[in-house]
Scaffold this motif. Sequence first.
Motif, PDB file in Angstrom:
ATOM      1  N   MET A   1       0.819  -1.185   0.000  1.00 32.14           N
ATOM      2  CA  MET A   1       0.000   0.000   0.000  1.00 32.14           C
ATOM      3  C   MET A   1       0.868   1.257   0.000  1.00 32.14           C
ATOM      4  O   MET A   1       0.803   2.031  -0.932  1.00 32.14           O
ATOM      5  N   LEU A   2       1.659   1.479   1.053  1.00 34.18           N
ATOM      6  CA  LEU A   2       2.554   2.641   1.070  1.00 34.18           C
ATOM      7  C   LEU A   2       3.852   2.242   0.393  1.00 34.18           C
ATOM      8  O   LEU A   2       4.493   1.286   0.801  1.00 34.18           O
ATOM      9  N   ARG A   3       4.237   2.963  -0.638  1.00 33.73           N
ATOM     10  CA  ARG A   3       5.395   2.557  -1.425  1.00 33.73           C
ATOM     11  C   ARG A   3       6.593   3.452  -1.263  1.00 33.73           C
ATOM     12  O   ARG A   3       7.680   3.104  -1.716  1.00 33.73           O
ATOM     13  N   GLY A   4       6.446   4.609  -0.676  1.00 38.64           N
ATOM     14  CA  GLY A   4       7.590   5.485  -0.485  1.00 38.64           C
ATOM     15  C   GLY A   4       7.148   6.903  -0.209  1.00 38.64           C
ATOM     16  O   GLY A   4       6.021   7.286  -0.502  1.00 38.64           O
ATOM     17  N   LEU A   5       8.049   7.652   0.355  1.00 35.25           N
ATOM     18  CA  LEU A   5       7.792   9.046   0.675  1.00 35.25           C
ATOM     19  C   LEU A   5       7.783   9.860  -0.618  1.00 35.25           C
ATOM     20  O   LEU A   5       8.684   9.742  -1.443  1.00 35.25           O
ATOM     21  N   THR A   6       6.753  10.667  -0.811  1.00 37.42           N
ATOM     22  CA  THR A   6       6.719  11.523  -1.993  1.00 37.42           C
ATOM     23  C   THR A   6       7.001  12.965  -1.605  1.00 37.42           C
ATOM     24  O   THR A   6       8.036  13.503  -1.955  1.00 37.42           O
ATOM     25  N   THR A   7       6.101  13.591  -0.862  1.00 36.76           N
ATOM     26  CA  THR A   7       6.294  14.985  -0.475  1.00 36.76           C
ATOM     27  C   THR A   7       5.960  15.168   0.993  1.00 36.76           C
ATOM     28  O   THR A   7       4.920  14.712   1.450  1.00 36.76           O
ATOM     29  N   VAL A   8       6.824  15.843   1.701  1.00 32.25           N
ATOM     30  CA  VAL A   8       6.556  16.278   3.061  1.00 32.25           C
ATOM     31  C   VAL A   8       6.170  17.745   2.961  1.00 32.25           C
ATOM     32  O   VAL A   8       6.896  18.535   2.357  1.00 32.25           O
ATOM     33  N   SER A   9       5.026  18.107   3.536  1.00 29.65           N
ATOM     34  CA  SER A   9       4.568  19.497   3.492  1.00 29.65           C
ATOM     35  C   SER A   9       4.697  20.127   4.866  1.00 29.65           C
ATOM     36  O   SER A   9       4.156  19.610   5.845  1.00 29.65           O
ATOM     37  N   ASP A  49      19.314  11.437  -1.025  1.00 31.91           N
ATOM     38  CA  ASP A  49      19.707  10.362  -1.938  1.00 31.91           C
ATOM     39  C   ASP A  49      18.615   9.994  -2.926  1.00 31.91           C
ATOM     40  O   ASP A  49      18.894   9.570  -4.038  1.00 31.91           O
ATOM     41  N   TYR A  50      17.364  10.135  -2.514  1.00 39.31           N
ATOM     42  CA  TYR A  50      16.246   9.746  -3.371  1.00 39.31           C
ATOM     43  C   TYR A  50      15.473  10.947  -3.907  1.00 39.31           C
ATOM     44  O   TYR A  50      14.389  10.791  -4.460  1.00 39.31           O
ATOM     45  N   GLN A  51      16.017  12.149  -3.705  1.00 49.20           N
ATOM     46  CA  GLN A  51      15.377  13.373  -4.175  1.00 49.20           C
ATOM     47  C   GLN A  51      13.951  13.497  -3.664  1.00 49.20           C
ATOM     48  O   GLN A  51      13.022  13.851  -4.386  1.00 49.20           O
ATOM     49  N   HIS A  52      13.771  13.208  -2.369  1.00 48.07           N
ATOM     50  CA  HIS A  52      12.459  13.390  -1.739  1.00 48.07           C
ATOM     51  C   HIS A  52      12.093  14.869  -1.788  1.00 48.07           C
ATOM     52  O   HIS A  52      12.963  15.739  -1.817  1.00 48.07           O
ATOM     53  N   GLU A  53      10.796  15.131  -1.769  1.00 53.89           N
ATOM     54  CA  GLU A  53      10.322  16.502  -1.906  1.00 53.89           C
ATOM     55  C   GLU A  53       9.902  17.072  -0.557  1.00 53.89           C
ATOM     56  O   GLU A  53       9.168  16.427   0.195  1.00 53.89           O
ATOM     57  N   LEU A  54      10.389  18.276  -0.288  1.00 50.61           N
ATOM     58  CA  LEU A  54       9.995  19.032   0.898  1.00 50.61           C
ATOM     59  C   LEU A  54       9.308  20.292   0.410  1.00 50.61           C
ATOM     60  O   LEU A  54       9.931  21.137  -0.241  1.00 50.61           O
ATOM     61  N   GLY A  55       8.025  20.405   0.689  1.00 48.79           N
ATOM     62  CA  GLY A  55       7.248  21.557   0.264  1.00 48.79           C
ATOM     63  C   GLY A  55       6.965  22.483   1.431  1.00 48.79           C
ATOM     64  O   GLY A  55       6.681  22.025   2.538  1.00 48.79           O
TER      65      GLY A  55
END
Length: 138
Positions: A1-9, A49-55
């Motif tokens: 179901m949860l596959r990875g972090l996309t964006t932290v707001s 390392d994985y270019q996670h997004e911080l908004g």
Amino acid sequence: MLRGLTTVSFFADDVIAAQGWYTELLGVEPYFVRPTEGTPAYVEFRIGDYQHELGIVDSRYAPHGRSDRAGGAVIYWYVDDVQAALDRLVSLGARVHEKPTERGPGFVTASAVDPFGNIVGVMYNEHYLEILGSRAGA
């Protein structure tokens, strides 16, 4: 179901000030700004390392309003040195939320509250390094 972090707001009453603070902390400019002219309502950084997004989102758009107290979920970002990362956050004006705490062999967490009321978690995590190492060989 949860596959990875996309964006932290994270939310801020002053997106421009938050953009400057996070640019200083991260050492990179946001790659995305909306609107592109005038005062932004949203800026986004790609980091790690994985270019996670911080908004950083204007507080007016917080789904349930904003509390004066820091709270809610704590998202931990991997760091090589928890104390050094916490010291850097504090040197930029954050305040300690939780001092470094060993959670078990190979797992240490700490957190700080940024000048805009968001909790920034940092963590040394052996599992992160194992996954990173296995992906490097893939």
